[in-house]
Design a protein around this motif. Structure first.
Motif, PDB file in Angstrom:
ATOM      1  N   ASN A 172       5.900 -93.686  27.019  1.00 35.32           N
ATOM      2  CA  ASN A 172       4.967 -93.151  27.614  1.00 35.32           C
ATOM      3  C   ASN A 172       3.366 -92.716  26.918  1.00 35.32           C
ATOM      4  OD1 ASN A 172       7.046 -92.170  29.480  1.00 35.32           O
ATOM      5  ND2 ASN A 172       8.202 -90.972  27.984  1.00 35.32           N
ATOM      6  N   LYS A 173       3.313 -93.409  26.086  1.00 33.80           N
ATOM      7  CA  LYS A 173       1.957 -93.498  25.318  1.00 33.80           C
ATOM      8  C   LYS A 173       0.841 -94.399  26.115  1.00 33.80           C
ATOM      9  CE  LYS A 173       2.735 -90.076  22.610  1.00 33.80           C
ATOM     10  NZ  LYS A 173       2.799 -90.350  21.387  1.00 33.80           N
ATOM     11  N   THR A 174      -0.524 -94.442  25.813  1.00 34.21           N
ATOM     12  CA  THR A 174      -1.399 -95.260  26.483  1.00 34.21           C
ATOM     13  C   THR A 174      -1.335 -96.713  25.824  1.00 34.21           C
ATOM     14  OG1 THR A 174      -2.988 -93.579  26.237  1.00 34.21           O
ATOM     15  CG2 THR A 174      -3.973 -95.810  26.572  1.00 34.21           C
ATOM     16  N   SER A 175      -1.192 -97.456  26.795  1.00 39.77           N
ATOM     17  CA  SER A 175      -1.364 -99.040  26.296  1.00 39.77           C
ATOM     18  C   SER A 175      -2.198 -99.567  25.568  1.00 39.77           C
ATOM     19  CB  SER A 175      -1.299-100.082  27.596  1.00 39.77           C
ATOM     20  OG  SER A 175      -2.371 -99.852  28.304  1.00 39.77           O
ATOM     21  N   THR A 176      -2.052-100.598  24.654  1.00 39.53           N
ATOM     22  CA  THR A 176      -3.091-101.129  23.652  1.00 39.53           C
ATOM     23  C   THR A 176      -3.714-102.494  23.872  1.00 39.53           C
ATOM     24  OG1 THR A 176      -1.282-102.059  22.669  1.00 39.53           O
ATOM     25  CG2 THR A 176      -1.707 -99.703  22.122  1.00 39.53           C
ATOM     26  N   LEU A 177      -4.907-102.393  23.207  1.00 39.20           N
ATOM     27  CA  LEU A 177      -5.833-103.619  23.596  1.00 39.20           C
ATOM     28  C   LEU A 177      -6.204-104.210  22.285  1.00 39.20           C
ATOM     29  CD1 LEU A 177      -8.419-102.095  26.101  1.00 39.20           C
ATOM     30  CD2 LEU A 177      -6.217-103.458  26.455  1.00 39.20           C
ATOM     31  N   LYS A 178      -5.525-103.632  21.119  1.00 45.76           N
ATOM     32  CA  LYS A 178      -5.769-104.301  20.110  1.00 45.76           C
ATOM     33  C   LYS A 178      -4.773-104.054  19.026  1.00 45.76           C
ATOM     34  CE  LYS A 178      -9.472-101.471  18.671  1.00 45.76           C
ATOM     35  NZ  LYS A 178     -10.921-101.118  17.882  1.00 45.76           N
ATOM     36  N   PRO A 179      -4.297-104.729  17.820  1.00 41.73           N
ATOM     37  CA  PRO A 179      -3.012-104.411  17.140  1.00 41.73           C
ATOM     38  C   PRO A 179      -3.272-102.957  16.369  1.00 41.73           C
ATOM     39  CG  PRO A 179      -3.638-106.748  16.932  1.00 41.73           C
ATOM     40  CD  PRO A 179      -4.467-106.451  17.447  1.00 41.73           C
ATOM     41  N   GLU A 180      -4.272-102.769  15.874  1.00 44.27           N
ATOM     42  CA  GLU A 180      -4.574-101.329  15.238  1.00 44.27           C
ATOM     43  C   GLU A 180      -4.182-100.140  16.149  1.00 44.27           C
ATOM     44  OE1 GLU A 180      -7.148-104.570  13.736  1.00 44.27           O
ATOM     45  OE2 GLU A 180      -6.959-103.881  15.729  1.00 44.27           O
ATOM     46  N   GLU A 181      -4.304-100.199  17.436  1.00 43.62           N
ATOM     47  CA  GLU A 181      -3.966 -99.178  18.302  1.00 43.62           C
ATOM     48  C   GLU A 181      -2.293 -98.828  18.329  1.00 43.62           C
ATOM     49  OE1 GLU A 181      -7.417 -99.373  21.247  1.00 43.62           O
ATOM     50  OE2 GLU A 181      -5.530 -99.942  22.177  1.00 43.62           O
ATOM     51  N   PHE A 182      -1.659 -99.663  17.713  1.00 47.25           N
ATOM     52  CA  PHE A 182      -0.069 -99.404  17.926  1.00 47.25           C
ATOM     53  C   PHE A 182       0.332 -99.524  16.405  1.00 47.25           C
ATOM     54  CE2 PHE A 182      -0.487-104.020  19.164  1.00 47.25           C
ATOM     55  CZ  PHE A 182       0.397-104.543  18.343  1.00 47.25           C
ATOM     56  N   SER A 183      -0.446 -99.377  15.550  1.00 44.05           N
ATOM     57  CA  SER A 183      -0.186 -99.457  14.032  1.00 44.05           C
ATOM     58  C   SER A 183       1.070 -98.716  13.554  1.00 44.05           C
ATOM     59  CB  SER A 183      -1.357 -99.047  12.902  1.00 44.05           C
ATOM     60  OG  SER A 183      -1.746 -97.768  13.299  1.00 44.05           O
ATOM     61  N   THR A 184       1.292 -97.732  14.349  1.00 38.54           N
ATOM     62  CA  THR A 184       2.492 -96.603  13.892  1.00 38.54           C
ATOM     63  C   THR A 184       4.032 -97.412  14.291  1.00 38.54           C
ATOM     64  OG1 THR A 184       2.580 -95.717  16.210  1.00 38.54           O
ATOM     65  CG2 THR A 184       1.253 -94.558  14.352  1.00 38.54           C
ATOM     66  N   LEU A 185       3.717 -98.467  14.953  1.00 37.48           N
ATOM     67  CA  LEU A 185       5.020 -99.191  15.222  1.00 37.48           C
ATOM     68  C   LEU A 185       5.236-100.408  14.504  1.00 37.48           C
ATOM     69  CD1 LEU A 185       4.985 -99.444  19.347  1.00 37.48           C
ATOM     70  CD2 LEU A 185       5.835 -97.742  17.962  1.00 37.48           C
ATOM     71  N   TRP A 186       4.174-100.568  13.716  1.00 39.08           N
ATOM     72  CA  TRP A 186       4.438-101.905  12.801  1.00 39.08           C
ATOM     73  C   TRP A 186       5.563-101.904  11.840  1.00 39.08           C
ATOM     74  CZ3 TRP A 186      -1.109-103.559  10.501  1.00 39.08           C
ATOM     75  CH2 TRP A 186      -2.196-104.004  11.626  1.00 39.08           C
ATOM     76  N   PRO A 187       5.904-100.970  11.100  1.00 39.42           N
ATOM     77  CA  PRO A 187       7.062-100.644  10.292  1.00 39.42           C
ATOM     78  C   PRO A 187       8.408-101.216  10.959  1.00 39.42           C
ATOM     79  CG  PRO A 187       5.755 -98.795   9.805  1.00 39.42           C
ATOM     80  CD  PRO A 187       5.242 -99.521  11.257  1.00 39.42           C
ATOM     81  N   LYS A 188       8.491-101.174  12.285  1.00 42.49           N
ATOM     82  CA  LYS A 188       9.623-101.522  13.152  1.00 42.49           C
ATOM     83  C   LYS A 188       9.592-102.762  13.490  1.00 42.49           C
ATOM     84  CE  LYS A 188      10.474 -96.777  14.770  1.00 42.49           C
ATOM     85  NZ  LYS A 188      10.482 -95.797  15.843  1.00 42.49           N
ATOM     86  N   ILE A 189       8.299-103.435  13.811  1.00 44.10           N
ATOM     87  CA  ILE A 189       8.144-104.788  14.309  1.00 44.10           C
ATOM     88  C   ILE A 189       8.322-105.834  13.170  1.00 44.10           C
ATOM     89  CG2 ILE A 189       6.557-106.117  15.742  1.00 44.10           C
ATOM     90  CD1 ILE A 189       5.133-103.615  16.493  1.00 44.10           C
ATOM     91  N   ASP A 190       8.780-106.843  13.759  1.00 41.85           N
ATOM     92  CA  ASP A 190       9.083-108.067  12.771  1.00 41.85           C
ATOM     93  C   ASP A 190       7.739-108.839  12.491  1.00 41.85           C
ATOM     94  OD1 ASP A 190      11.832-107.647  12.205  1.00 41.85           O
ATOM     95  OD2 ASP A 190      12.119-108.019  14.332  1.00 41.85           O
TER      96      ASP A 190
END
Length: 257
Positions: free
Chosen positions: A186-204
């Motif tokens: 339900n958040k805004t879609s992203t156009l570069k990795p920095e924009e979803f950095s809060t998810l990085w710890p969960k992504i492999d």
């Protein structure tokens, strides 16, 4: 809640990343950082010299049930193996998505769509006229699709992106992958990795292809069209390709529901 299956997936993913990063560090200048540093930040830069290595790594990670982030032809996405039920659960956890909300799948070729969605009722050439590109087609699902993917749903959303990187991954993986936008639910879609950095710890792993577009139109994602009803279509999301998509559908004689 403790999930032993997800812990095992994490172990496999970390081991796979370490093997590939150590090997490619020795073989080429693919990485600018030491393998240990890359394992910490999980960010893998995409360029022409590293293309084959990146595809190989992505395929191995997906095969091991990992969740990766990667650029598409619209926004950044999250992907994993369609036929790995534990990996699908992990993807929902990463995104914080309601389990009752379905996710799309991605294949590499228009001709492969019929293996996962029923297409016999569609006019010849229709799918080739709108795909590959920023369009998601919704069809009645076939029986061979993993029953743990969107359980209870009789339809499936399918993408064939206009993106060589993703399509090559699926081609080498020899199976479709899940594909959903790389952002918290339900958040805004992203156009570069920095924009979803809060998810990085969960992504492999995060495959960084640089910025994708720069306008608000770029963030709309794909146009989603339901083609499950013979001779008709319905638009489920306007997306970034609404007008050209409707024009093509009308040209094939389909009527809007």
């Amino acid at each position: 809640m403790f999930r032993p299956d997800l812990v095992h997936l994490r172990y496999l993913c970390c081991r796979t990343i370490y093997y590939h990063l150590t090997y490619y560090k020795r073989q080429s200048k693919f990485f600018h950082s030491k393998p240990q540093e890359i394992l910490m930040n999980k960010l893998i830069e995409l360029n022409e010299k590293s293309r084959l290595q990146a595809i190989s790594l992505a395929v191995r990670l997906i095969a091991n049930g990992c969740v990766i982030a990667l650029p598409t032809d619209t926004v950044y996405g999250l992907a994993t193996d369609v036929h790995n039920s534990s990996a699908i659960s992990k993807l929902y956890n990463v995104k914080g998505r309601d389990p009752s909300k379905p996710i799309a799948i991605c294949t590499h070729n228009v001709n492969d769509i019929g293996n996962w969605g029923k297409t016999d009722h569609l006019p010849y050439g229709l799918l080739d006229a709108i795909l590959p590109g920023p369009v998601t087609v919704v069809l009645d699902r076939t029986e061979i699709l993993n029953s743990d993917l969107n359980p209870g749903e009789t339809k499936v959303a399918i993408r064939v992106p206009d993106s060589g990187f993703i399509c090559d991954i699926v081609s080498y993986h020899k199976k479709p992958i899940t594909l959903t936008s790389a952002n918290e639910s339900n958040k805004t879609s992203t156009l570069k990795p920095e924009e979803f950095s809060t998810l990085w710890p969960k992504i492999d792993a995060i495959f960084d292809g640089g910025p994708i577009g720069s306008s608000s139109l770029s963030r709309l994602g794909s146009t989603i069209v339901d083609l499950s009803t013979p001779n008709h279509f319905s638009i489920l999301r306007d997306g970034s390709a609404l007008l050209p998509t409707v024009h093509v559908l009308n040209s094939f004689g389909l009527r809007h529901l």
